[in-house]
Motif scaffolding. Sequence first.
Motif, PDB file in Angstrom:
ATOM      1  N   MET A   1      -6.817  12.085  23.535  1.00  0.00           N
ATOM      2  CA  MET A   1      -7.669  13.034  24.241  1.00  0.00           C
ATOM      3  C   MET A   1      -7.188  13.196  25.690  1.00  0.00           C
ATOM      4  O   MET A   1      -6.845  12.221  26.349  1.00  0.00           O
ATOM      5  N   ILE A   2      -7.197  14.399  26.147  1.00  0.00           N
ATOM      6  CA  ILE A   2      -6.749  14.692  27.508  1.00  0.00           C
ATOM      7  C   ILE A   2      -7.820  14.241  28.502  1.00  0.00           C
ATOM      8  O   ILE A   2      -9.003  14.536  28.335  1.00  0.00           O
ATOM      9  N   GLN A   3      -7.379  13.551  29.550  1.00  0.00           N
ATOM     10  CA  GLN A   3      -8.314  13.113  30.573  1.00  0.00           C
ATOM     11  C   GLN A   3      -8.745  14.283  31.444  1.00  0.00           C
ATOM     12  O   GLN A   3      -7.971  15.209  31.694  1.00  0.00           O
ATOM     13  N   ARG A   4      -9.978  14.195  31.911  1.00  0.00           N
ATOM     14  CA  ARG A   4     -10.567  15.211  32.778  1.00  0.00           C
ATOM     15  C   ARG A   4     -10.659  14.637  34.186  1.00  0.00           C
ATOM     16  O   ARG A   4     -11.384  13.674  34.414  1.00  0.00           O
ATOM     17  N   LYS A  37      -6.672  17.742  32.259  1.00  0.00           N
ATOM     18  CA  LYS A  37      -7.578  18.879  32.452  1.00  0.00           C
ATOM     19  C   LYS A  37      -8.127  18.785  33.881  1.00  0.00           C
ATOM     20  O   LYS A  37      -8.714  17.771  34.252  1.00  0.00           O
ATOM     21  N   GLU A  68     -11.163  23.339  33.792  1.00  0.00           N
ATOM     22  CA  GLU A  68     -12.559  23.391  33.351  1.00  0.00           C
ATOM     23  C   GLU A  68     -13.382  23.677  34.598  1.00  0.00           C
ATOM     24  O   GLU A  68     -13.464  22.846  35.499  1.00  0.00           O
ATOM     25  N   ASP A 109     -13.395  11.676  34.041  1.00  0.00           N
ATOM     26  CA  ASP A 109     -12.737  10.375  33.960  1.00  0.00           C
ATOM     27  C   ASP A 109     -12.470   9.813  35.353  1.00  0.00           C
ATOM     28  O   ASP A 109     -12.675   8.623  35.594  1.00  0.00           O
TER      29      ASP A 109
END
Length: 150
Positions: A1-4, A37, A68, A109
Amino acid sequence: MIQRFYLDTSVIGGVFDSEFEEHSTILMEKVKLGQIKAVISEVTENEVMKARKEIRDFYNSIPKVNIEFVEITKDAVLLADSYINDKVVGKTSRNDCLHIGIATVCKVDILVSWNFKLIVNIYRIRGYNSVNLKLGFPSLEIRSPKEIVE
């Protein structure tokens, strides 16, 4: 999963600052490549739009699919006001408090900043997280780009 990662304006502008250029550029390349992200709030966007043209142009070159966009919520304002009321920072740091509050509410994150005086500061981080926990919100991880890319 891509970190935010919530990015404040200093990270974006850091691409054009000799002191911060290297690490900001690496981090922003990861965003452009979709490896991270970028969580951007209307606070960040408003600050970027008041910045120099080269910073605005760079921000506008980031693929929108890798951003985002988040808005200011009532909970984020509550947190920002609480940071000031609990004297984590002074009233003149409201936008910085909004960055922290928004990032907390959005459960990013990591919040990434070059602002060592008011954001990436162990005593301030403890203060922000103390308020967060007192009000039932999660603690927030806050780091500089250098800590992330090295």
